[in-house]
Design a protein around this motif. Structure first.
Motif, PDB file in Angstrom:
ATOM      1  N   GLU A 268       1.050  -2.853  60.170  1.00  0.00           N
ATOM      2  CA  GLU A 268       1.218  -1.556  59.502  1.00  0.00           C
ATOM      3  C   GLU A 268       0.100  -0.568  59.854  1.00  0.00           C
ATOM      4  O   GLU A 268       0.177   0.599  59.474  1.00  0.00           O
ATOM      5  CB  GLU A 268       1.218  -1.756  57.976  1.00  0.00           C
ATOM      6  CG  GLU A 268       2.410  -2.516  57.427  1.00  0.00           C
ATOM      7  CD  GLU A 268       3.635  -1.627  57.253  1.00  0.00           C
ATOM      8  OE1 GLU A 268       3.457  -0.432  56.961  1.00  0.00           O
ATOM      9  OE2 GLU A 268       4.749  -2.141  57.436  1.00  0.00           O
TER      10      GLU A 268
ATOM     11  N   ASN B  40      -1.564   2.350  57.423  1.00  0.00           N
ATOM     12  CA  ASN B  40      -1.393   1.607  56.168  1.00  0.00           C
ATOM     13  C   ASN B  40      -2.311   0.381  56.178  1.00  0.00           C
ATOM     14  O   ASN B  40      -2.131  -0.525  56.973  1.00  0.00           O
ATOM     15  CB  ASN B  40       0.087   1.188  56.064  1.00  0.00           C
ATOM     16  CG  ASN B  40       0.400   0.394  54.805  1.00  0.00           C
ATOM     17  OD1 ASN B  40      -0.470   0.113  53.995  1.00  0.00           O
ATOM     18  ND2 ASN B  40       1.669   0.026  54.664  1.00  0.00           N
TER      19      ASN B  40
ATOM     20  N   SER C 194      -2.880  -1.397  53.255  1.00  0.00           N
ATOM     21  CA  SER C 194      -2.668  -1.900  51.895  1.00  0.00           C
ATOM     22  C   SER C 194      -2.945  -3.395  51.799  1.00  0.00           C
ATOM     23  O   SER C 194      -2.825  -4.139  52.770  1.00  0.00           O
ATOM     24  CB  SER C 194      -1.223  -1.622  51.459  1.00  0.00           C
ATOM     25  OG  SER C 194      -1.007  -0.228  51.472  1.00  0.00           O
TER      26      SER C 194
ATOM     27  N   THR D   3      -4.134   4.180  52.431  1.00  0.00           N
ATOM     28  CA  THR D   3      -3.668   4.795  53.677  1.00  0.00           C
ATOM     29  C   THR D   3      -4.828   5.514  54.351  1.00  0.00           C
ATOM     30  O   THR D   3      -5.791   5.902  53.693  1.00  0.00           O
ATOM     31  CB  THR D   3      -2.524   5.797  53.424  1.00  0.00           C
ATOM     32  OG1 THR D   3      -2.980   6.781  52.509  1.00  0.00           O
ATOM     33  CG2 THR D   3      -1.294   5.102  52.858  1.00  0.00           C
TER      34      THR D   3
ATOM     35  N   ILE E 119       0.950  -4.914  45.428  1.00  0.00           N
ATOM     36  CA  ILE E 119       0.417  -4.230  46.610  1.00  0.00           C
ATOM     37  C   ILE E 119      -0.546  -3.138  46.163  1.00  0.00           C
ATOM     38  O   ILE E 119      -0.169  -2.234  45.421  1.00  0.00           O
ATOM     39  CB  ILE E 119       1.545  -3.580  47.449  1.00  0.00           C
ATOM     40  CG1 ILE E 119       2.541  -4.619  47.959  1.00  0.00           C
ATOM     41  CG2 ILE E 119       0.966  -2.750  48.585  1.00  0.00           C
ATOM     42  CD1 ILE E 119       2.195  -5.281  49.266  1.00  0.00           C
TER      43      ILE E 119
ATOM     44  N   PHE F 237      -1.817  -6.235  56.322  1.00  0.00           N
ATOM     45  CA  PHE F 237      -0.687  -6.189  57.250  1.00  0.00           C
ATOM     46  C   PHE F 237      -1.059  -5.408  58.516  1.00  0.00           C
ATOM     47  O   PHE F 237      -0.789  -4.218  58.620  1.00  0.00           O
ATOM     48  CB  PHE F 237       0.516  -5.545  56.547  1.00  0.00           C
ATOM     49  CG  PHE F 237       0.898  -6.256  55.281  1.00  0.00           C
ATOM     50  CD1 PHE F 237       1.763  -7.345  55.313  1.00  0.00           C
ATOM     51  CD2 PHE F 237       0.362  -5.872  54.056  1.00  0.00           C
ATOM     52  CE1 PHE F 237       2.101  -8.028  54.150  1.00  0.00           C
ATOM     53  CE2 PHE F 237       0.691  -6.548  52.879  1.00  0.00           C
ATOM     54  CZ  PHE F 237       1.562  -7.629  52.934  1.00  0.00           C
TER      55      PHE F 237
END
Ligand SMILES: *[C@@H]1O[C@H](CO)[C@@H](O)[C@H](O)[C@H]1NC(C)=O
Ligand SMILES: *[C@@H]1O[C@H](CO)[C@@H](O)[C@H](O)[C@H]1NC(C)=O
Ligand SMILES: *[C@@H]1O[C@H](CO)[C@@H](O)[C@H](O)[C@H]1NC(C)=O
Ligand SMILES: *[C@@H]1O[C@H](CO)[C@@H](O)[C@H](O)[C@H]1NC(C)=O
Length: 235
Positions: free
Chosen positions: A91, A96, A98, A36, A32, A88
């Motif tokens: 998220e 997030n 990532s 952020t 990962i 994602f």
């Protein structure tokens, strides 16, 4: 005067903390890459746009993954990343963005940058990725059939990255690496195949120690070898 020195010290300590250390991934694993961004929990994520890029070997930017209009946009994705990336969207509400990079290869080493835009802001964040691979258990071969009553000891190993540090010690623990010959050749994946040998006269019982180290991984393999000379039984 003393006060000033203290203040400078604190500032440099803070600057030091900003530099993030590289992310170390094992060859073949999934990793990962963290990114952020500031996101108010109550604002929507419909207008979030994410682009992950890296510079290729020629210095031009390559798209690793991009997402906008609420879906993955992979038309411009670099061929090397096809089917190996995921972000994602669920998220995004936590700020997030990532990236998951799957089945990591040695060529994936480098700097990745994420660009994220939402209603509030545009941010940019970089991650350096370093790839390592452990060496397999070394195997030992020896050849006693040679000329001049010499014995050849050979250790081989493979599958590691980056290249290894090899050391040979004698019975007394002295370094005899300069009396050995080592070759490290990259295989088709870029990982190294190692062959390391020592030749010594078969005149007395001896112990040697072979040490292989992959420092990037803190992998250290130590293999002692004892050579016992048996006087042939006389008839
Ligand atoms: C990616 O996955 C699709 C669907 O499984 C497949 O058809 C395609 O060949 C894959 N592409 C690469 C470069 O692996
Ligand atoms: C972001 O999401 C990924 C995937 O669910 C997760 O692995 C990662 O820990 C998250 N990062 C942060 C900072 O929450
Ligand atoms: C290393 O090789 C040299 C030259 O062949 C020899 O003189 C020396 O004794 C060897 N050292 C060890 C520790 O075997
Ligand atoms: C080597 O060790 C063996 C077994 O301990 C012994 O029988 C032999 O005499 C030794 N040979 C020499 C040259 O020291």
């Amino acid at each position: 005067m003393k006060k000033l020195v203290t203040v400078l010290y604190v500032v440099s300590a803070l600057l030091g903390a900003v530099v993030s250390s590289p992310l170390v991934a094992l060859y073949g694993s999934d990793v990962i890459l963290s990114c952020t961004f500031p996101h108010k929990p109550d604002s929507g994520t419909r207008r979030v746009m994410v682009v992950w890029q890296r510079k290729d070997s020629s210095g031009s930017d390559q798209v690793v993954h991009s997402y906008y209009y609420q879906r993955d946009q992979l038309d411009q994705q670099g061929e090397a990343y096809r089917n190996r990336t995921q972000i994602f969207p669920e998220e995004f509400c936590k700020g997030n963005a990532s990236l998951k990079l799957m089945r990591v290869r040695l060529e994936d080493e480098g700097r990745y940058t994420c660009y994220v835009g939402n209603e509030q802001d545009n941010v940019e964040h970089s991650v350096d990725l370093v790839v390592t691979a452990p060496y397999v258990e070394p195997s030992l071969n020896f050849d006693l059939s040679n000329q001049d009553d010499h014995i050849l000891l050979v250790f081989t190993s493979s599958g590691g990255y980056p290249s290894a540090t090899i050391q040979w010690l004698n019975e007394a623990g002295n370094d005899i690496t300069e009396n050995s010959t080592t070759t490290q050749l990259a295989d088709e994946t870029g990982r190294f195949q190692i062959r390391s040998e020592v030749v010594f006269p078969a005149v007395e019982n001896l112990s040697y120690t072979f040490i292989l180290e992959n420092r990037a991984l803190q992998q250290r393999i130590t293999r002692p070898v004892s050579v016992t000379l048996e006087t042939p039984a006389t008839l």
